[in-house]
Design a protein around this motif. Structure first.
Motif, short mmCIF file in Angstrom:
data_model
loop_
_atom_site.label_atom_id
_atom_site.label_comp_id
_atom_site.label_asym_id
_atom_site.label_seq_id
_atom_site.Cartn_x
_atom_site.Cartn_y
_atom_site.Cartn_z
N MET A 45 8.89 66.51 1.25
CA MET A 45 10.34 66.59 1.03
C MET A 45 11.05 67.10 2.28
N ARG A 48 11.35 64.36 4.75
CA ARG A 48 12.37 63.36 4.42
C ARG A 48 13.78 63.90 4.57
N PHE A 49 13.99 65.17 4.12
CA PHE A 49 15.35 65.71 4.05
C PHE A 49 15.71 66.65 5.21
N ASN A 51 15.84 70.37 7.29
CA ASN A 51 16.06 71.75 6.86
C ASN A 51 17.14 71.88 5.80
N ILE A 52 17.02 72.97 5.02
CA ILE A 52 18.07 73.32 4.06
C ILE A 52 18.71 74.60 4.57
N TYR A 196 18.68 79.53 -3.36
CA TYR A 196 18.96 78.50 -4.37
C TYR A 196 18.08 78.66 -5.60
N PHE B 44 13.92 70.48 -6.18
CA PHE B 44 14.47 69.16 -5.82
C PHE B 44 15.97 69.24 -5.57
N ALA B 46 17.68 71.74 -4.56
CA ALA B 46 17.96 72.40 -3.28
C ALA B 46 17.96 71.36 -2.16
N PHE B 47 17.00 70.45 -2.19
CA PHE B 47 16.95 69.41 -1.16
C PHE B 47 18.11 68.44 -1.28
N TYR B 48 18.34 67.96 -2.49
CA TYR B 48 19.36 66.92 -2.66
C TYR B 48 20.77 67.44 -2.41
N TYR B 50 21.70 70.63 -0.90
CA TYR B 50 22.01 71.56 0.19
C TYR B 50 21.35 71.22 1.51
N ALA B 51 20.56 70.13 1.60
CA ALA B 51 19.92 69.82 2.87
C ALA B 51 20.99 69.59 3.93
N ALA B 56 20.35 62.04 4.12
CA ALA B 56 18.98 61.90 3.62
C ALA B 56 18.98 61.60 2.12
N ALA B 57 19.82 62.34 1.37
CA ALA B 57 19.88 62.13 -0.07
C ALA B 57 20.38 60.73 -0.38
#
Lengths: 262, 274
Positions: A45, A48-49, A51-52, A196, B44, B46-48, B50-51, B56-57
């Protein structure tokens, strides 16, 4: 002293009996595979995405591997308690332990030992040092002490979890699957960046089972992510306190024990 | 055929009543599944949401809604997955009771296949409650309805197929374990590989793009990911029929392999104990 001797002798016997199987080394390989593959979704993940916020894959993996190493140490050295609820009560095997002139808790702890379980703490340590170097953190004496405190705290916390669940198992006998919430499922929480993480989960794993206290806070203090120093060194005391409570529950369970087998 | 159906029905009845007896245990198992699902969704989202890289999302092959639905359906369908050799069967192999099983008038493979399949189906019925609960959650945590009626029907067809594939693979691994002196390690490794490649760690469509063709046609996509794709509507054009066929072909393959290995291992069987 005698107790320690018995502990290690029992462990030796356990290792030797497992080495009788022709494919015994597959068990070590198997645990290695589980350990490597378990965080694969996090790694994929992040790739793909990206850093957050401030959170990179190395930060998350550092926290995660701190928790996992502690868990692995407990699983290696207190495997008897890990197995206890499933193997000792329903079968009535616990009666045998009660008859022996040797401390009960010790006997329960070393009734099982699986060498392959050591694969988890070993690989966990490697990931910790890899992540620390990627994050550019230089370890000095103080930081090494915090790290050691976190790992020892993790081991004691999870050993406490096993002792507590063993104690409760005396009352519930079969409805045991809830244990997974505090064992295998618990360190999955560290995969979520703490900002989060739902409040309920965060509080439960800080104040009820001090899982984040032995993983996130020490990591934050070691790498300087902004948590105050005192929260980082709380790992060991919190773990000892948790273990003490667990131990009382175990003792209560033992007192209430009624044999079920023959 | 009637004999195998009868054997299965009998085993299902036994396993079902065993499951009912321990319904607290089953209920607790569902609570753990619910808890697990919530953690997964927290990660999930968090990624979708706040990335740092907002595109990317957008470019991911699944939306957050689809991923959430995938997570919840998985909690129930995962009941099919053989996590281990049936505890009963493993005990029989280890303590020598396998000798008694061989005396029974039902072929060993058929007997154990029924047992493996039945116990999985009972667990699935219990874990189905997780999906019911997830309908009442709020916000991002709520499961979505199927994408269309056709999608839902294809999901059901594929789900039945997944059930047989899982049992066939479980029996394939059990047949390996019949060589008792090798121990457990050899059987765990294919089980782990299956779990990872089934998409139960991460929906296969979120894996790296260059792996997608391989991921779709390897045997374990049929465990979970293929049926769920029909439900959430992420099947790519032209892949619906081939993926359903792949599911069936792999099932046939594992049944054949399981039978052959069982026959071979029974010839040299070691009956431990007495």
């Amino acid at each position: 002293m005698r107790a320690l001797k018995i502990y290690f002798k029992s462990i030796r016997i356990n290792i030797m009996s497992q080495a009788q199987y022709r494919g015994w080394y597959f068990m070590i390989l198997q645990v290695f595979l589980i350990v490597i593959l378990d965080p694969i979704s996090t790694v994929l993940m992040f790739s793909r995405f990206g850093n957050i916020g401030e959170w990179s894959v190395y930060k998350i993996m550092l926290i995660y591997s701190l928790a996992v190493t502690g868990y692995g140490l407990a699983e290696t050295f207190a495997r008897g308690f890990d197995y206890f609820p499933w193997k000792m009560i329903q079968s009535g095997d616990f009666d045998r332990l009660l008859l022996r002139p040797c401390p009960l808790t010790l006997q329960a702890a070393c009734s099982y030992f699986h060498l392959h379980r050591a694969a988890r703490p070993v690989s966990g340590l490697m990931v910790i040092f890899y992540c620390l170097s990627k994050l550019g953190t230089v370890l000095d004496t103080g930081k090494i002490l915090i790290l050691a405190g976190a790992l020892l705290g993790g081991a004691i916390t999870y050993a406490g979890v096993y002792v507590m669940t063993s104690g409760i198992a005396f009352f519930t006998v079969k409805a045991l699957d809830w244990i997974y919430i505090v064992t295998n499922a618990s360190y999955q929480v560290t995969r979520c960046p703490i900002d989060y993480t739902p409040k309920l989960l965060k509080n439960a794993f800080t104040f009820v089972v001090p899982m984040l206290v032995v993983s996130y806070y020490p990591a934050s203090v070691i790498c300087g992510w902004g948590e105050p120093f005192w929260k980082g060194v709380l790992a060991l005391p919190a773990a000892v306190l948790f273990f003490a409570v667990s131990f009382v529950m175990w003792k209560t369970g033992v007192k209430r024990y009624r044999s079920t087998g023959s | 055929m009637t004999r195998s159906l009868k054997a299965f029905a009998a085993m299902f009845k036994i396993e079902f009543f065993k499951g009912i007896q321990y319904r607290t245990a089953a209920a607790v198992n569902s609570v753990v599944g619910l808890f697990w699902g919530i953690i997964e969704i927290a990660v999930f989202s968090a990624f979708y949401l706040y990335a740092n890289d907002k595109t990317a999302a957008f470019f991911a092959s699944l939306t957050l809604r689809q991923v959430v639905t995938h997570v919840w359906l998985r909690q129930a369908v995962i009941a099919f997955h053989p996590q281990n050799i049936e505890e009963d069967i493993r005990g029989k192999i280890n303590n020598g009771d396998v000798g008694v099983e061989l005396v029974r008038p039902v072929p060993l493979y058929l007997l154990w296949f029924s047992k493996t399949a039945a116990s999985r189906l009972v667990l699935f019925l219990f874990r189905g409650t997780i999906i019911l609960f997830s309908m009442f959650l709020s916000g991002i945590y709520k499961i979505s309805a199927p994408v269309s009626v056709t999608g839902f029907l294809l999901f059901l067809v594929s789900l039945v197929s997944a059930f047989f594939l899982c049992a066939a693979f479980g029996m394939f691994v059990t047949s390996l374990r019949l060589a008792v002196d090798w121990g457990d390690g050899l059987t765990y490794i294919p089980l782990i590989a299956a779990n990872v490649l089934s998409g139960s760690y991460l929906p296969l469509q979120l894996w790296p793009d260059f792996m997608q063709k391989f991921l779709l046609y390897q045997p374990f996509a049929g465990y979970l990911d293929i049926p769920l794709r029909f439900y959430i509507g992420s099947v790519k054009a032209g892949e619906a029929l081939p993926s359903l066929i792949a599911q069936v072909l792999w099932t046939v393959f594992f049944i054949a392999a399981g039978n052959i290995i069982t026959a071979k291992n029974v010839k040299n069987i070691i009956v431990q104990g007495g």
